[in-house]
Design a protein around this motif. Structure first.
Motif, PDB file in Angstrom:
ATOM      1  N   THR B   1      10.595  46.668  25.848  1.00  0.00           N
ATOM      2  CA  THR B   1      11.762  46.221  25.067  1.00  0.00           C
ATOM      3  C   THR B   1      12.149  44.790  25.479  1.00  0.00           C
ATOM      4  O   THR B   1      11.797  44.324  26.567  1.00  0.00           O
ATOM      5  N   MET B   2      12.925  44.173  24.606  1.00  0.00           N
ATOM      6  CA  MET B   2      13.378  42.793  24.852  1.00  0.00           C
ATOM      7  C   MET B   2      14.186  42.702  26.145  1.00  0.00           C
ATOM      8  O   MET B   2      13.987  41.790  26.939  1.00  0.00           O
ATOM      9  N   SER B   3      15.093  43.666  26.370  1.00  0.00           N
ATOM     10  CA  SER B   3      15.948  43.557  27.557  1.00  0.00           C
ATOM     11  C   SER B   3      15.146  43.758  28.839  1.00  0.00           C
ATOM     12  O   SER B   3      15.462  43.191  29.869  1.00  0.00           O
ATOM     13  N   LYS B   4      14.086  44.559  28.758  1.00  0.00           N
ATOM     14  CA  LYS B   4      13.210  44.733  29.915  1.00  0.00           C
ATOM     15  C   LYS B   4      12.461  43.424  30.205  1.00  0.00           C
ATOM     16  O   LYS B   4      12.326  43.003  31.345  1.00  0.00           O
ATOM     17  N   PHE B   5      12.010  42.768  29.142  1.00  0.00           N
ATOM     18  CA  PHE B   5      11.324  41.472  29.278  1.00  0.00           C
ATOM     19  C   PHE B   5      12.250  40.442  29.921  1.00  0.00           C
ATOM     20  O   PHE B   5      11.883  39.760  30.874  1.00  0.00           O
ATOM     21  N   ILE B   6      13.470  40.359  29.411  1.00  0.00           N
ATOM     22  CA  ILE B   6      14.445  39.404  29.966  1.00  0.00           C
ATOM     23  C   ILE B   6      14.743  39.743  31.425  1.00  0.00           C
ATOM     24  O   ILE B   6      14.759  38.881  32.284  1.00  0.00           O
ATOM     25  N   GLY B   7      14.938  41.011  31.711  1.00  0.00           N
ATOM     26  CA  GLY B   7      15.255  41.444  33.074  1.00  0.00           C
ATOM     27  C   GLY B   7      14.144  41.124  34.054  1.00  0.00           C
ATOM     28  O   GLY B   7      14.390  40.641  35.154  1.00  0.00           O
ATOM     29  N   ASN B   8      12.908  41.375  33.639  1.00  0.00           N
ATOM     30  CA  ASN B   8      11.795  41.095  34.550  1.00  0.00           C
ATOM     31  C   ASN B   8      11.638  39.596  34.791  1.00  0.00           C
ATOM     32  O   ASN B   8      11.257  39.177  35.880  1.00  0.00           O
ATOM     33  N   ASN B   9      11.973  38.783  33.795  1.00  0.00           N
ATOM     34  CA  ASN B   9      11.934  37.332  34.000  1.00  0.00           C
ATOM     35  C   ASN B   9      13.091  36.842  34.853  1.00  0.00           C
ATOM     36  O   ASN B   9      12.938  35.904  35.630  1.00  0.00           O
ATOM     37  N   LEU B  10      14.227  37.491  34.697  1.00  0.00           N
ATOM     38  CA  LEU B  10      15.380  37.198  35.543  1.00  0.00           C
ATOM     39  C   LEU B  10      15.004  37.364  37.018  1.00  0.00           C
ATOM     40  O   LEU B  10      15.355  36.539  37.868  1.00  0.00           O
ATOM     41  N   LEU B  11      14.264  38.426  37.308  1.00  0.00           N
ATOM     42  CA  LEU B  11      13.847  38.687  38.685  1.00  0.00           C
ATOM     43  C   LEU B  11      12.976  37.551  39.235  1.00  0.00           C
ATOM     44  O   LEU B  11      13.005  37.267  40.434  1.00  0.00           O
ATOM     45  N   LYS B  12      12.206  36.901  38.364  1.00  0.00           N
ATOM     46  CA  LYS B  12      11.364  35.770  38.820  1.00  0.00           C
ATOM     47  C   LYS B  12      12.202  34.531  39.133  1.00  0.00           C
ATOM     48  O   LYS B  12      11.846  33.719  39.976  1.00  0.00           O
TER      49      LYS B  12
END
Ligand SMILES: [Mg+2]
Ligand SMILES: [Mg+2]
Ligand SMILES: [Mg+2]
Lengths: 228, 228
Positions: B1-12
């Motif tokens: 999902t989009m929010s999972k994508f954003i969240g995983n990039n946030l972690l980077k």
């Protein structure tokens, strides 16, 4: 210059600050610590970095805020298990840095066997100079560091007196944690650490062959905050 | 999902990992520590994070590698001196995390009053799950955590048992160090910590109302490296 621009942006990319404790014998002695047999490492958060124009903030609970002037290494090339003989290739440049320390909190933590992270990690506890390209500091162990509080000279040392030299530090640290672009290594402080109070001003310099490569000036102010 | 994508990039994007020690009374007792009167904080380097598909590496000098399963908070909105009542707004989501610890090195450091950074900071010492959006974990204190080594259940706890709850941790940490986008807070481990050896596999999960929101699986391997 272009290389200064790149270097200052490299510093923004970095994620970690690895600092070395007790890397000058005279300083280890002044705090009544043993001379270490391997580098003493701790982390400061990247959020503690400040650049010129900002002030060092002293929170109320920090009743003994100490200055420590240090040579900082800026990593330019990522690496893990870096051999001593390759260490130099991983350094993009240097900064003059202050490892500000809440000595009262650090002393209490040491007695209880607790981490140093808070004592070393407050916002503004890592003031740094502009980036110095390796071309401008070809012999980092010949650098000299000085620090004044107001008009009083407090620290004056030579990087020649490091117990663990720069290649040894890079090899040792990278055997534990990978080094990445922009990561900062603080190489330890010579003797003369001592207290500063809000209202005082810290100036410090890094010289090579009596030529100044970096000079910094940071006023110390009270950290104001609403109570939790 | 989009929010999972954003969240995983946030972690980077994140730069720091602030971890809380002794935040569950039963765990403080099992390591024979006092119940703390304020949160015990330490830093892990961002370079210690691994994601699915990687292995936890145990270096030769780490003779006692311990697992600690923890709820991780992912900061979405920067802040300093965050009030407890605003803390929730600064959380973008959660991860299930392992605070891998070289217990033999930590015990030695504690005895000497030395920092915990090496004991907590080796590469691969912070395995994390995929990002969990706040929408999917609306009541984080009702989350349950479990951890198995091979087929043996070692840890099983409820986030309800935290000594310092999530708003208190965010308020306290941000009174010391600013929190920035992607920063990670590890909220402490319930009891049951213990050793793992190369060849074993750690699995862990985070559930809410018996529904699994995250599950992770990390094999433990020897860290191979050439001698310094
Ligand atoms: Mg860090
Ligand atoms: Mg220092
Ligand atoms: Mg932990």
């Amino acid at each position: 210059t272009m290389s200064k621009f790149i270097g200052n942006n490299l510093l923004k990319l970095g994620k970690k600050i690895v600092a070395v404790g007790r890397n000058y014998a005279e300083h280890a002695k002044e705090l009544k610590n043993d001379i270490p047999t391997e580098p003493v490492l701790f982390l400061k958060p990247h959020s503690s970095i400040i650049r010129k124009g900002k002030a060092i903030e002293c929170p109320a609970e920090v009743t003994e805020l100490h200055h420590e002037v240090e040579l900082g290494l800026v990593i330019g090339k990522p690496g893990r298990d870096i051999a001593k003989e390759n260490a130099e290739k991983h350094i993009a440049g240097y900064v003059l840095a202050l490892d500000m320390t809440a000595r009262n909190l650090q002393d209490a933590a040491k007695k209880k066997g607790l981490p140093w992270s808070v004592a070393k990690g407050y916002d503004t506890f890592c003031p740094i100079s502009d980036f110095i390209h390796t071309h401008n500091l070809p012999r980092p162990h010949d650098a000299a560091l000085w620090l004044k509080v107001d008009d009083q000279l407090r620290q004056s040392g030579s990087c020649r007196d490091m117990i663990f030299d720069i290649p040894t530090l890079i090899a040792h640290i990278s055997s534990i944690m990978s080094l990445n672009e922009g990561d900062l290594i603080l190489t330890g402080t010579p003797s003369g650490v001592g207290p500063v109070r809000p209202g005082q001003v810290i100036t410090a310099g890094l010289t090579l062959d009596n030529q100044t490569l970096a000079e910094i000036r940071f006023p110390v102010v009270e950290r104001k905050r609403s109570k939790l």
